[in-house]
Write a protein that holds these residues in place. Structure first.
Motif, PDB file in Angstrom:
ATOM      1  N   VAL A   1      27.979  18.334 -42.272  1.00 14.89           N
ATOM      2  CA  VAL A   1      27.620  17.834 -40.710  1.00 14.89           C
ATOM      3  C   VAL A   1      28.882  17.168 -39.918  1.00 14.89           C
ATOM      4  O   VAL A   1      28.702  17.145 -38.932  1.00 14.89           O
ATOM      5  CB  VAL A   1      26.782  16.473 -41.466  1.00 14.89           C
ATOM      6  N   ARG A   2      29.747  16.712 -40.739  1.00 17.85           N
ATOM      7  CA  ARG A   2      31.032  16.197 -40.021  1.00 17.85           C
ATOM      8  C   ARG A   2      31.540  17.171 -39.124  1.00 17.85           C
ATOM      9  O   ARG A   2      31.765  17.050 -37.836  1.00 17.85           O
ATOM     10  CB  ARG A   2      31.843  15.602 -40.999  1.00 17.85           C
ATOM     11  N   ARG A   3      31.643  18.659 -39.633  1.00 15.11           N
ATOM     12  CA  ARG A   3      32.190  19.747 -38.701  1.00 15.11           C
ATOM     13  C   ARG A   3      31.147  19.689 -37.579  1.00 15.11           C
ATOM     14  O   ARG A   3      31.640  20.106 -36.443  1.00 15.11           O
ATOM     15  CB  ARG A   3      32.108  20.828 -39.825  1.00 15.11           C
ATOM     16  N   ILE A   4      30.007  19.817 -37.657  1.00 17.16           N
ATOM     17  CA  ILE A   4      28.887  20.140 -36.834  1.00 17.16           C
ATOM     18  C   ILE A   4      29.230  18.848 -35.629  1.00 17.16           C
ATOM     19  O   ILE A   4      29.333  19.349 -34.412  1.00 17.16           O
ATOM     20  CB  ILE A   4      27.462  19.981 -37.201  1.00 17.16           C
ATOM     21  N   VAL A   5      29.340  17.601 -36.076  1.00 14.94           N
ATOM     22  CA  VAL A   5      29.353  16.805 -35.164  1.00 14.94           C
ATOM     23  C   VAL A   5      30.723  17.054 -34.206  1.00 14.94           C
ATOM     24  O   VAL A   5      30.764  16.593 -33.084  1.00 14.94           O
ATOM     25  CB  VAL A   5      29.505  15.300 -35.751  1.00 14.94           C
ATOM     26  N   ALA A   6      31.763  17.361 -35.000  1.00 10.75           N
ATOM     27  CA  ALA A   6      33.248  17.451 -34.414  1.00 10.75           C
ATOM     28  C   ALA A   6      33.114  18.476 -33.137  1.00 10.75           C
ATOM     29  O   ALA A   6      34.052  18.506 -32.422  1.00 10.75           O
ATOM     30  CB  ALA A   6      34.182  17.748 -35.524  1.00 10.75           C
ATOM     31  N   ASP A   7      31.976  19.419 -33.460  1.00 16.03           N
ATOM     32  CA  ASP A   7      31.968  20.470 -32.408  1.00 16.03           C
ATOM     33  C   ASP A   7      31.147  20.128 -31.033  1.00 16.03           C
ATOM     34  O   ASP A   7      31.118  21.042 -30.230  1.00 16.03           O
ATOM     35  CB  ASP A   7      31.184  21.686 -33.031  1.00 16.03           C
ATOM     36  N   HIS A   8      31.101  18.980 -30.995  1.00 15.00           N
ATOM     37  CA  HIS A   8      30.200  18.645 -29.708  1.00 15.00           C
ATOM     38  C   HIS A   8      30.917  16.996 -29.262  1.00 15.00           C
ATOM     39  O   HIS A   8      31.316  16.458 -29.971  1.00 15.00           O
ATOM     40  CB  HIS A   8      28.470  18.228 -30.150  1.00 15.00           C
ATOM     41  N   ASP A   9      30.716  16.945 -28.119  1.00 12.21           N
ATOM     42  CA  ASP A   9      31.255  15.821 -27.361  1.00 12.21           C
ATOM     43  C   ASP A   9      30.048  14.678 -27.429  1.00 12.21           C
ATOM     44  O   ASP A   9      29.037  15.052 -27.381  1.00 12.21           O
ATOM     45  CB  ASP A   9      31.679  16.103 -25.865  1.00 12.21           C
ATOM     46  N   GLU A  10      30.798  13.497 -27.631  1.00 12.05           N
ATOM     47  CA  GLU A  10      29.774  12.186 -27.488  1.00 12.05           C
ATOM     48  C   GLU A  10      28.484  12.178 -28.356  1.00 12.05           C
ATOM     49  O   GLU A  10      27.579  12.154 -27.831  1.00 12.05           O
ATOM     50  CB  GLU A  10      29.488  12.098 -26.201  1.00 12.05           C
ATOM     51  N   VAL A  11      28.887  12.421 -29.504  1.00 16.32           N
ATOM     52  CA  VAL A  11      27.891  12.313 -30.873  1.00 16.32           C
ATOM     53  C   VAL A  11      28.600  11.387 -31.787  1.00 16.32           C
ATOM     54  O   VAL A  11      29.676  11.313 -31.915  1.00 16.32           O
ATOM     55  CB  VAL A  11      27.614  13.529 -31.381  1.00 16.32           C
TER      56      VAL A  11
ATOM     57  N   SER B   1      21.027  20.779 -30.033  1.00 17.07           N
ATOM     58  CA  SER B   1      22.269  21.530 -30.799  1.00 17.07           C
ATOM     59  C   SER B   1      22.446  21.135 -32.135  1.00 17.07           C
ATOM     60  O   SER B   1      22.608  21.733 -32.941  1.00 17.07           O
ATOM     61  CB  SER B   1      23.325  21.729 -29.758  1.00 17.07           C
ATOM     62  N   VAL B   2      22.779  19.823 -32.050  1.00 15.15           N
ATOM     63  CA  VAL B   2      23.154  19.073 -33.091  1.00 15.15           C
ATOM     64  C   VAL B   2      22.192  19.149 -34.267  1.00 15.15           C
ATOM     65  O   VAL B   2      22.282  19.700 -35.554  1.00 15.15           O
ATOM     66  CB  VAL B   2      23.644  17.660 -33.183  1.00 15.15           C
ATOM     67  N   LEU B   3      20.841  18.758 -33.887  1.00 15.70           N
ATOM     68  CA  LEU B   3      19.832  18.759 -35.013  1.00 15.70           C
ATOM     69  C   LEU B   3      19.418  19.988 -35.295  1.00 15.70           C
ATOM     70  O   LEU B   3      19.008  20.201 -36.500  1.00 15.70           O
ATOM     71  CB  LEU B   3      18.723  18.122 -34.271  1.00 15.70           C
TER      72      LEU B   3
ATOM     73  N   ALA C   1      21.454  22.527 -35.683  1.00 14.13           N
ATOM     74  CA  ALA C   1      22.586  23.030 -36.639  1.00 14.13           C
ATOM     75  C   ALA C   1      22.416  22.429 -38.039  1.00 14.13           C
ATOM     76  O   ALA C   1      22.483  23.106 -38.998  1.00 14.13           O
ATOM     77  CB  ALA C   1      24.052  22.825 -36.023  1.00 14.13           C
ATOM     78  N   VAL C   2      22.223  20.803 -38.071  1.00 19.30           N
ATOM     79  CA  VAL C   2      21.809  20.373 -39.268  1.00 19.30           C
ATOM     80  C   VAL C   2      20.650  20.858 -39.868  1.00 19.30           C
ATOM     81  O   VAL C   2      20.620  21.039 -41.350  1.00 19.30           O
ATOM     82  CB  VAL C   2      21.617  18.671 -39.141  1.00 19.30           C
ATOM     83  N   GLY C   3      19.571  21.256 -39.275  1.00 19.12           N
ATOM     84  CA  GLY C   3      18.379  21.924 -39.873  1.00 19.12           C
ATOM     85  C   GLY C   3      18.559  23.179 -40.410  1.00 19.12           C
ATOM     86  O   GLY C   3      17.852  23.629 -41.232  1.00 19.12           O
ATOM     87  N   GLU C   4      19.615  23.632 -40.141  1.00 16.17           N
ATOM     88  CA  GLU C   4      19.690  25.275 -40.685  1.00 16.17           C
ATOM     89  C   GLU C   4      20.727  25.339 -41.428  1.00 16.17           C
ATOM     90  O   GLU C   4      21.276  26.244 -42.058  1.00 16.17           O
ATOM     91  CB  GLU C   4      20.396  26.124 -39.305  1.00 16.17           C
ATOM     92  N   LEU C   5      21.326  24.010 -42.234  1.00 20.62           N
ATOM     93  CA  LEU C   5      22.416  23.886 -43.202  1.00 20.62           C
ATOM     94  C   LEU C   5      21.672  24.708 -44.426  1.00 20.62           C
ATOM     95  O   LEU C   5      20.413  24.496 -44.794  1.00 20.62           O
ATOM     96  CB  LEU C   5      22.472  22.338 -43.674  1.00 20.62           C
TER      97      LEU C   5
END
Length: 363
Positions: A208-218, A254-256, A258-262
């Protein structure tokens, strides 16, 4: 009078999920709104009733579209907080206590504004008071959106910015739970046959931390972690609740997604579900126009009002997302929301009531 009523409201502790406490407080509000000329409706839920009150317009404006006000009567504090770490206290012009800032001060402001407009012409008014706002209003989202249909504008009684500015947009907020099912085994005699749900959860939170790091302003906050039971047992279950904040709908999607596809990294079962969601309320010309009218209303009572974007979420996210001109932050000034030093500046109770009354009379 405002301080006495605020003390009464703070003294009735109303933690989210305590249906008995919340419903008793809703009784108080319902009685008060009826005294002020409102028609009151209760919306029962297992975790506490929501309240809707409609106040008729007056004079030639009686048939105009209503103004909608949004509030909540739940707080983050458990029963007993008032007698423990956060007693009611008036000191150096500030009032301290659980829920005084978020947001029972705002409830008192609204009632006082209603008293001030008695006999004056104004649009119809509606207030929705939610019982589970502090956990994202999962049971109230449909109510808020339904009651917002056809309104002229929406206003929230959440706390303002520290300098008193109103809130003109908000980040989106979504609560997600990740649940892991592993396989229990003796941690010393047969560890290889077990699958640690806690280890799996840790790996998923790193993902999850990696997913967040790939997006701005989350913004991402792991608020709770539960799991396991004994150090000599490979843990068979674990879970984490995560709070996300998003600046725009595209980032949220986009974030949700990616998280849902973990996917699990070991022989464990993984479930991801959304607990609550408030979409991003983005800046708009309609809200800018509403703010200009509020600025004029403030000047009519000798106040200078400003507005700025906010990162925190509230039920005004829903009206703003729907495209309804929306402003939040009409509660009194103070500090310490969700903190033991929670407080309001006493003098701003009457100032905010004057501002709300001016808004109702002029908009």
């Amino acid at each position: 009078m405002m301080i006495e009523r605020l003390r009464e409201y703070v003294g009735a502790e109303t933690p989210t999920g305590d249906a008995a406490a919340l419903n008793a407080f809703a009784d108080r509000l319902g009685t008060r709104y009826a005294e002020l000329g409102g028609t009151v409706r209760r919306m029962p839920t297992p975790t506490g009733d929501h309240l809707v009150a409609d106040f008729p317009g007056r004079g030639p404006r009686a048939t105009e579209a209503p103004l909608l006000f949004l509030a909540h009567h739940d707080t983050v504090w458990p029963i007993g907080q008032l007698q423990g770490a956060m007693p009611w206290r008036e000191q150096d012009g500030a009032i301290h206590g659980p829920g005084v800032f978020d947001m029972k001060g705002g409830l008192v402001v609204f009632e006082t504004a209603l008293e001030q407009i008695a006999g004056r012409d104004h649009r119809p008014l509606r207030i929705v008071v939610v019982a589970d706002e502090e956990i994202g209003s999962p049971s109230a989202r449909s109510l808020v959106t339904a009651e917002a249909k056809g309104v002229y504008a929406a206003f929230g009684f959440e706390p303002p910015h520290p300098n008193g500015d109103l809130k003109t947009s908000r980040w989106g907020s979504t609560r997600v739970r990740i649940e892991v099912t592993g396989r229990e085994a003796h941690a010393a005699l047969d560890p290889a046959s077990g699958v640690s749900a806690i280890d799996e959860l840790v790996d998923q939170l790193i993902a999850v931390r990696r997913i967040v790091a790939d997006h701005d302003e989350v913004l991402c906050n792991v608020g709770t972690i539960t799991g396991g039971g004994r150090t000599n047992v490979v843990p068979g279950s674990a879970a984490a609740d995560i709070g996300f904040r998003f600046v725009d709908p595209a980032t949220e999607e986009s974030v949700l997604r990616a998280v849902g596809e973990l996917q699990p990294v070991r022989d464990a079962q993984l479930a991801v579900r959304v607990l609550s969601n408030r979409p991003a309320w983005q800046p708009s010309a309609a809200t800018d126009e509403l703010l200009a009218k509020v600025i004029a209303a403030g000047r009519s009572v000798g106040q200078e009002v400003g507005g700025a974007a906010a990162t925190g979420a509230a039920d005004t996210n829903l009206t703003g997302w729907l495209g309804i001109p929306t402003l939040d932050g009409l509660g009194p000034l103070g500090k310490g929301a969700h903190a033991v030093h929670e407080q309001v500046i006493a003098a701003t109770l009457t100032e905010r009531a004057d501002l709300v009354a001016a808004i109702i009379k002029t908009i």
